[in-house]
Scaffold this motif. Structure first.
Motif, PDB file in Angstrom:
ATOM      1  N   ASN A  45       0.830  -1.209   0.000  1.00 28.72           N
ATOM      2  CA  ASN A  45       0.000   0.000   0.000  1.00 28.72           C
ATOM      3  C   ASN A  45       0.863   1.256   0.000  1.00 28.72           C
ATOM      4  O   ASN A  45       0.599   2.213  -0.727  1.00 28.72           O
ATOM      5  CB  ASN A  45      -0.928   0.019   1.219  1.00 28.72           C
ATOM      6  CG  ASN A  45      -2.122  -0.907   1.028  1.00 28.72           C
ATOM      7  OD1 ASN A  45      -2.276  -1.518  -0.026  1.00 28.72           O
ATOM      8  ND2 ASN A  45      -2.954  -1.016   2.035  1.00 28.72           N
TER       9      ASN A  45
ATOM     10  N   TRP B 123      -2.655   4.042   9.746  1.00 29.68           N
ATOM     11  CA  TRP B 123      -3.313   2.730   9.746  1.00 29.68           C
ATOM     12  C   TRP B 123      -3.220   2.102  11.136  1.00 29.68           C
ATOM     13  O   TRP B 123      -4.197   1.567  11.670  1.00 29.68           O
ATOM     14  CB  TRP B 123      -2.650   1.821   8.699  1.00 29.68           C
ATOM     15  CG  TRP B 123      -3.299   0.471   8.598  1.00 29.68           C
ATOM     16  CD1 TRP B 123      -4.342   0.117   7.798  1.00 29.68           C
ATOM     17  CD2 TRP B 123      -2.966  -0.706   9.357  1.00 29.68           C
ATOM     18  NE1 TRP B 123      -4.679  -1.195   8.010  1.00 29.68           N
ATOM     19  CE2 TRP B 123      -3.849  -1.726   8.955  1.00 29.68           C
ATOM     20  CE3 TRP B 123      -2.003  -0.996  10.334  1.00 29.68           C
ATOM     21  CZ2 TRP B 123      -3.807  -3.014   9.494  1.00 29.68           C
ATOM     22  CZ3 TRP B 123      -1.964  -2.273  10.872  1.00 29.68           C
ATOM     23  CH2 TRP B 123      -2.860  -3.270  10.459  1.00 29.68           C
TER      24      TRP B 123
ATOM     25  N   GLN C 101      -5.646   3.609  13.567  1.00 30.60           N
ATOM     26  CA  GLN C 101      -7.009   3.092  13.438  1.00 30.60           C
ATOM     27  C   GLN C 101      -7.109   1.676  13.994  1.00 30.60           C
ATOM     28  O   GLN C 101      -8.022   1.334  14.729  1.00 30.60           O
ATOM     29  CB  GLN C 101      -7.453   3.103  11.969  1.00 30.60           C
ATOM     30  CG  GLN C 101      -7.873   4.491  11.523  1.00 30.60           C
ATOM     31  CD  GLN C 101      -8.035   4.595  10.024  1.00 30.60           C
ATOM     32  OE1 GLN C 101      -7.825   3.627   9.287  1.00 30.60           O
ATOM     33  NE2 GLN C 101      -8.409   5.770   9.558  1.00 30.60           N
ATOM     34  N   LYS C 102      -6.142   0.860  13.641  1.00 30.10           N
ATOM     35  CA  LYS C 102      -6.145  -0.554  14.032  1.00 30.10           C
ATOM     36  C   LYS C 102      -6.125  -0.699  15.557  1.00 30.10           C
ATOM     37  O   LYS C 102      -6.833  -1.526  16.115  1.00 30.10           O
ATOM     38  CB  LYS C 102      -4.928  -1.234  13.399  1.00 30.10           C
ATOM     39  CG  LYS C 102      -4.662  -2.630  13.860  1.00 30.10           C
ATOM     40  CD  LYS C 102      -5.469  -3.640  13.081  1.00 30.10           C
ATOM     41  CE  LYS C 102      -5.241  -5.051  13.609  1.00 30.10           C
ATOM     42  NZ  LYS C 102      -6.178  -6.017  13.059  1.00 30.10           N
TER      43      LYS C 102
ATOM     44  N   ARG D 105      -6.603   1.681  -5.158  1.00 36.04           N
ATOM     45  CA  ARG D 105      -6.406   0.894  -3.942  1.00 36.04           C
ATOM     46  C   ARG D 105      -5.842  -0.443  -4.372  1.00 36.04           C
ATOM     47  O   ARG D 105      -6.013  -0.853  -5.527  1.00 36.04           O
ATOM     48  CB  ARG D 105      -7.739   0.678  -3.218  1.00 36.04           C
ATOM     49  CG  ARG D 105      -8.728  -0.115  -4.059  1.00 36.04           C
ATOM     50  CD  ARG D 105     -10.077  -0.288  -3.399  1.00 36.04           C
ATOM     51  NE  ARG D 105     -10.011  -1.287  -2.357  1.00 36.04           N
ATOM     52  CZ  ARG D 105     -11.075  -1.973  -1.948  1.00 36.04           C
ATOM     53  NH1 ARG D 105     -12.277  -1.747  -2.489  1.00 36.04           N
ATOM     54  NH2 ARG D 105     -10.973  -2.873  -0.998  1.00 36.04           N
TER      55      ARG D 105
ATOM     56  N   HIS E  20     -16.085 -11.721   2.343  1.00 33.32           N
ATOM     57  CA  HIS E  20     -16.408 -10.326   2.022  1.00 33.32           C
ATOM     58  C   HIS E  20     -17.908 -10.132   1.884  1.00 33.32           C
ATOM     59  O   HIS E  20     -18.488  -9.233   2.501  1.00 33.32           O
ATOM     60  CB  HIS E  20     -15.694  -9.893   0.738  1.00 33.32           C
ATOM     61  CG  HIS E  20     -14.222  -9.654   0.932  1.00 33.32           C
ATOM     62  ND1 HIS E  20     -13.751  -8.567   1.637  1.00 33.32           N
ATOM     63  CD2 HIS E  20     -13.147 -10.360   0.543  1.00 33.32           C
ATOM     64  CE1 HIS E  20     -12.427  -8.620   1.666  1.00 33.32           C
ATOM     65  NE2 HIS E  20     -12.035  -9.695   1.015  1.00 33.32           N
TER      66      HIS E  20
ATOM     67  N   LYS F 283     -18.487   4.180  -1.398  1.00 29.86           N
ATOM     68  CA  LYS F 283     -17.612   4.012  -0.244  1.00 29.86           C
ATOM     69  C   LYS F 283     -17.063   2.583  -0.192  1.00 29.86           C
ATOM     70  O   LYS F 283     -15.891   2.364   0.120  1.00 29.86           O
ATOM     71  CB  LYS F 283     -18.396   4.329   1.033  1.00 29.86           C
ATOM     72  CG  LYS F 283     -17.511   4.779   2.141  1.00 29.86           C
ATOM     73  CD  LYS F 283     -18.298   5.264   3.334  1.00 29.86           C
ATOM     74  CE  LYS F 283     -17.413   5.148   4.551  1.00 29.86           C
ATOM     75  NZ  LYS F 283     -18.169   4.926   5.774  1.00 29.86           N
TER      76      LYS F 283
ATOM     77  N   GLY G  10     -12.986   1.263  -0.423  1.00 27.89           N
ATOM     78  CA  GLY G  10     -12.288   0.456   0.574  1.00 27.89           C
ATOM     79  C   GLY G  10     -11.735   1.298   1.697  1.00 27.89           C
ATOM     80  O   GLY G  10     -12.073   2.488   1.830  1.00 27.89           O
ATOM     81  N   GLU G  11     -10.850   0.702   2.485  1.00 23.26           N
ATOM     82  CA  GLU G  11     -10.353   1.397   3.672  1.00 23.26           C
ATOM     83  C   GLU G  11      -9.018   2.090   3.435  1.00 23.26           C
ATOM     84  O   GLU G  11      -8.566   2.864   4.256  1.00 23.26           O
ATOM     85  CB  GLU G  11     -10.216   0.399   4.832  1.00 23.26           C
ATOM     86  CG  GLU G  11     -11.567   0.016   5.394  1.00 23.26           C
ATOM     87  CD  GLU G  11     -11.486  -1.174   6.331  1.00 23.26           C
ATOM     88  OE1 GLU G  11     -10.372  -1.689   6.560  1.00 23.26           O
ATOM     89  OE2 GLU G  11     -12.555  -1.570   6.830  1.00 23.26           O
ATOM     90  N   ASP G  12      -8.363   1.762   2.337  1.00 24.00           N
ATOM     91  CA  ASP G  12      -7.008   2.268   2.153  1.00 24.00           C
ATOM     92  C   ASP G  12      -6.791   2.606   0.681  1.00 24.00           C
ATOM     93  O   ASP G  12      -6.374   1.777  -0.095  1.00 24.00           O
ATOM     94  CB  ASP G  12      -6.009   1.179   2.608  1.00 24.00           C
ATOM     95  CG  ASP G  12      -4.716   1.796   3.113  1.00 24.00           C
ATOM     96  OD1 ASP G  12      -4.546   3.022   2.975  1.00 24.00           O
ATOM     97  OD2 ASP G  12      -3.890   1.041   3.648  1.00 24.00           O
ATOM     98  N   SER G  13      -7.125   3.840   0.289  1.00 22.82           N
ATOM     99  CA  SER G  13      -6.989   4.218  -1.118  1.00 22.82           C
ATOM    100  C   SER G  13      -6.113   5.459  -1.233  1.00 22.82           C
ATOM    101  O   SER G  13      -5.838   6.125  -0.237  1.00 22.82           O
ATOM    102  CB  SER G  13      -8.366   4.481  -1.725  1.00 22.82           C
ATOM    103  OG  SER G  13      -8.989   5.550  -1.046  1.00 22.82           O
TER     104      SER G  13
END
Lengths: 614, 349
Positions: free
Chosen positions: A32, A185, A188-189, A234, A273, B338, B342-345
């Motif tokens: 990422n 990150w 948040q985690k 992403r 998911h 949303k 995702g959570e990480d873009s």
């Protein structure tokens, strides 16, 4: 100390450790961070099928490989530039994958007598000349984090668990990655656990500072940004992309989504998911078995849902009777097969492409259906939309083939806006005037979708042969012939509704490489490499496997030789030979590993040499 | 979340059709053997459907494979004739998707207890709101006479010419063990009891299992005569009725009482027992239901008929609806942009 800076076009890093060492997480965060930096990125996890193999063993090694670069990256990389090894076993297992002169960053605390014994090392490889070909950076990571975290009153086990962030900090420095996003990150985690948050941040920063200051790391590498289309990105795994694709396709078709599924590696994450998507109105049933999974989806499809079932090889075997039912019922259904090594239980976590012929022929009776395949993790999203489009437009089950490589690997997904994606037009029959369950649309040959609850359209469908138009049971000889032909014609007709195949490189000549599915990246890289060396070769990637694009025959006729690299014993090759009545060459690998660029390059060079080069 | 289906669900019902038995008849010939017990099950189903006040278009009949499973072709509602053993998961998927429908399943002893056995226990366990009519003829009729999972030990059939070696399934006990919330048994020769039970099954919320003793005139004729024929049934069956004592016999002169947890037959004539000594049935007591179900193959005891158990439990499909309703009420629900993000873009310029 003064550090040198070296530019690289791309690099491949492998994070390896025990199953519990947090290497998967480290790899994901690094990929990422690389995406955010502006690299193109491709990843692949490699972990044991055992849940938690005994600590320190060779078979318990879990790894995550990332290739990132300033050019377009199509695979997770072949030989490794930098290895992070948290113990002796993870070094031993991964050593053969390293480039000469590669960087090895080891946690030297993972090389005690017990570790060495489990890794079958007689002597400590950090202390003799085993690693002399490489740039060894041995750091006692556990001891360092223990010292840095001594004020936090954590247990030794909790302290040791932060060492992946220490290692990550080193790698972030080594490749000049920004740490901010990863810190965010972590915040948040561990929002609910400030002690762990602090510990991991300290370890992460300590790793970074250690690398910046240590004489062990004289060079820092820079990998420039890639020329990617502007937009929001992403990283996404193929499995998540399928789950997302199903959800979006349903919305675009103005239908609710139903997933009937049973857990099976490597397809299970799709179910994970989807089952978390309740906020988006998605229904799912974790069925009692594979058959009930697809059967429940057929029931939901009769009820007017966009219905899907997801599985892998052994599960597809169990679903074949149900797929035949969906074909004769002429109801839309998406069947996703995440291919793995077979037969039988085979290689549950490893990719293969050996279900193509089962997708094509694995049913009793004459039972054709559309088959499509995704070429990358993010492409799984778009091919799922395509599966939904074909299923609803032609009232048919569709098989979407992905594989264990795409399913678990990631690449950057350019995130579309919901409103920019095309609608999938669906209409239910509601008018009783002239309604017949098996009347057909003139153009698509699809029958109407009339769902229970619609007044005056009551009818019964079933697995017995249908009378043309009326749909009542008919065992008549002429009618059966007609219905078999009609169902086949409907699927064949899809050829006019799919993209033409395209050829990269010369449009005619000596050698055309044809690929399909998850081997796209390796073949594309090989093609680019060979073209870069001036080799006159061409490449055609197939997304639709049944029906095949209608210009494929013409394309084939323009080339003297055709090579089909596949992770099977020649299944697309078989189909092409049968359809086009000409010999085709194969590159066939069934080792449970993804196809590699060099394997294609070698094969192509061998073929070119046979002809005296070109 | 609204979709195309809402247009169908919310369209006005066809109020002129569905209240009359003839609305459920089809033009085509029913092709069961003459004298088959299926005819009576079909007729009673049509009567009960006409009486429920549900629009005809809301009924669906799903079946598997076998003689019983031709049923959907013979009734004028939505139907699907599916695969051997798979009617229950198909019906489950439809019910989870479309809780507005009244879904009935026609199945047989082979279809539901042999090839479909796994689905049977799990659908019962989940308590999917379905009405399952199992035509038990203790034989494979459609494949012309092999023994089934309810054939009796020693039974002579085409595939057991020297006698069946297996012990049979006890369908009621199996259903109770698997957690079915409504379990009943009736037989083809008693239309009134069948109607009463079908109606209760239809109104029951959850998995309703009705075993119907169905005579196969060709391959297992008379298999249930002892329990279904006028001359013998009063002596050999006892009807379970909620709140009533278990009385049976030609002259209502016998009863069943519990000796500990063991059911025993007592005489009401010889002065040793009175009606007050008999077991008073409670259909909401699953332990009692299991004891009754286990009387089935005991030749010293009458065979229980009627409703074994009714348990009040949320259906699976109700839970699905409830869960969706909750999550769809949360902030960010249905925001697919949303979800896509995702959570990480990150942005590339």
């Amino acid at each position: 100390m003064e550090k040198k800076i070296q530019q690289l076009k791309e690099a491949t890093i492998r994070f390896a450790g025990d199953s519990g060492d947090g290497m998967q997480l480290a790899g994901k965060l690094f990929s990422n961070a690389s995406g955010i930096f502006g690299n193109d990125v491709n990843t692949f996890p490699d972990y044991p099928s055992e849940i938690r193999a005994p600590e320190g063993t060779l078979y318990g090694v879990s790894a995550y490989q990332v290739q990132f670069g300033s050019n377009l990256i199509h695979t997770h990389g072949n030989k490794i530039d930098a290895l992070v090894a948290m113990n002796a076993s993870s070094l031993s297992v991964n050593l053969p994958k390293l480039k000469e002169n590669a960087i090895i960053i080891v946690n030297s605390d993972g090389f005690n007598d017990k570790n060495l014994k489990l890794a079958k090392y007689e002597k400590n490889p950090l202390l003799d000349d085993t690693l002399k070909k490489y740039k060894l950076i041995a750091i006692n990571m556990e001891s360092i984090v223990a010292e840095k975290l001594s004020h936090l009153s954590l247990s030794p086990k909790e302290t040791a668990r932060t060492k992946n962030f220490f290692a990550l900090g080193i790698v972030y420095w080594l490749y000049g990655r920004a740490t901010k996003h990863t810190e965010k990150w972590l915040q948040q985690k561990f929002a609910k656990n400030p002690k762990y948050l602090e510990a991991n941040i300290i370890a992460f920063k300590a790793g970074w500072s250690y690398a910046a200051e240590s004489e062990l790391l004289p060079i820092q590498y820079q990998v420039g940004t890639a020329k990617l289309e502007s937009g929001t990105y992403r990283n996404i795994t193929g499995n998540e992309a399928v789950a997302l694709g199903l959800t979006i396709a349903a919305r675009k078709a103005n239908l609710p989504l139903f997933l009937g599924s049973y857990p099976i590696t490597p397809a299970t994450e799709i179910l994970h998911h989807i089952s978390g998507y309740k906020k988006y109105g998605v229904k799912h049933l974790q069925a009692e078995d594979e058959i009930a999974g697809i059967a429940s989806a057929i029931g939901a499809s009769f009820g007017g849902y966009l219905a899907a079932t997801t599985t892998s090889g052994p599960g597809l075997s169990l679903k074949v009777e149900s797929i035949g039912l969906a074909i004769i019922l002429e109801l839309p259904l998406i069947v996703v097969d995440v291919q793995r090594g077979g037969p039988s239980t085979g290689l549950p976590t490893k990719p293969e492409q050996a279900d193509l012929l089962m997708a094509m022929f694995g049913r009793h009776g004459e039972a054709p259906l559309p088959i499509i395949a995704a070429k990358s993790a993010s492409d799984c999203f778009f091919m799922t939309l395509e599966a939904a489009r074909l299923a609803t437009k032609y009232m048919t089950p569709v098989i979407l083939l992905t594989d264990g490589y795409l399913a678990q690997g990631t690449n950057p997904f350019k995130v579309p806006k919901l409103s920019d994606l095309p609608d999938i037009p669906v209409k239910f029959a509601t008018d009783p005037e002239g309604f017949q369950p098996y009347m057909r649309d003139e153009k698509t040959l699809a029958r109407p979708w009339a769902i229970p609850g619609t007044p005056n359209l009551e009818h019964t469908i079933g697995g017995l042969e249908k009378k043309d138009i009326s749909g009542i049971v008919s065992q008549g000889p002429d009618n059966h012939q007609r219905m078999v032909e009609l169902r086949a014609k409907k699927i064949e007709g899809i050829v006019n509704d799919i993209p033409l195949a395209t050829v990269e490189g010369e449009q005619s000549g000596d050698l055309l490489i044809i690929g399909w599915g998850g081997t796209y990246g390796a073949i594309k890289d090989a093609f680019d490499t060979l073209r870069g060396e001036g080799k006159k070769i061409s490449f055609c990637h197939l997304t639709h496997l049944n029906p095949l694009p209608k210009n494929l025959g013409e394309i084939l006729s323009n080339f003297e030789r055709i090579l089909v690299p596949e992770l099977n014993m020649g299944q697309l090759k078989f189909l092409l030979q049968a359809k086009f009545l000409r010999p085709i060459l194969g590159l066939n690998k069934v080792q449970g590993t993804p196809l590699q660029e060099f394997e294609v390059v070698e094969k192509v060079l061998e073929l070119l040499n046979e002809k005296g080069g070109n | 979340m609204r979709s195309l289906i809402n247009d169908v669900i919310e369209a006005p019902a066809n109020s002129t059709i569905g209240g009359n038995v003839k609305d459920y008849k089809v033009d085509i010939d029913v092709r069961w053997c003459s004298g088959c017990g299926g005819y009576s099950i079909l007729a009673q189903s049509q009567r009960v459907m006409a009486s429920l006040g549900i629009p005809r278009e809301k009924f669906v009949f799903i079946s598997g494979i076998g003689c019983s499973s031709r049923f959907p072709y013979y009734i004028n509602v939505y139907g699907m004739h599916t695969m051997h053993g798979r009617a229950l998961p198909i019906a489950s998927g439809l019910k989870v998707a479309r809780p507005d429908l009244s879904i009935w399943v026609a199945t047989g002893d082979g279809d539901s207890l042999s090839i479909g056995g796994n689905h049977f226990i799990h659908t019962a366990r989940r308590n999917v709101d379905l009405n399952v009519l199992m035509f038990n003829n203790a034989i494979y009729g459609m494949t012309k006479g092999q023994y089934s999972p309810t054939s009796l030990k020693g039974q002579l059939t085409k595939s057991s010419p020297l006698g069946v070696l297996d012990d049979p399934f006890n369908p009621a006990a199996l259903a109770i063990g698997a957690g079915a919330s409504f379990v009943a048994r009736c037989y083809d020769r008693d239309p009134q009891m069948m109607q009463k039970i079908f109606e209760r099954a239809a109104k029951h919320v959850g998995f309703a299992f009705v075993e119907v003793y169905t005579n196969c005139v060709i391959f297992n004729d008379g298999a249930f005569d002892l329990f279904t024929k006028k001359e013998t049934r009063k002596e050999h069956t006892v009807e379970l009725q909620h709140g009533k004592p278990l009385v049976f016999g030609n002259n209502d002169d016998k009863g069943v009482k519990l000796d500990g947890v063991t059911p025993v037959v007592v005489s009401l004539n010889d002065g040793s027992h009175s009606i007050d000594d008999l077991l008073v049935y409670n259909e909401n007591d699953t332990s009692l239901a299991f004891i009754m179900a286990n009387m089935t193959y005991n030749s010293n005891l009458p065979r229980p008929m009627g409703v074994f158990q009714v348990l009040s439990r949320q259906s699976y499909n109700q839970r699905v609806v409830e869960q969706l309703k909750y999550y769809e009420s949360l902030p960010g629900a249905n925001d697919l942009d949303k979800l896509l993000l995702g959570e990480d873009s990150w942005e590339i310029e």
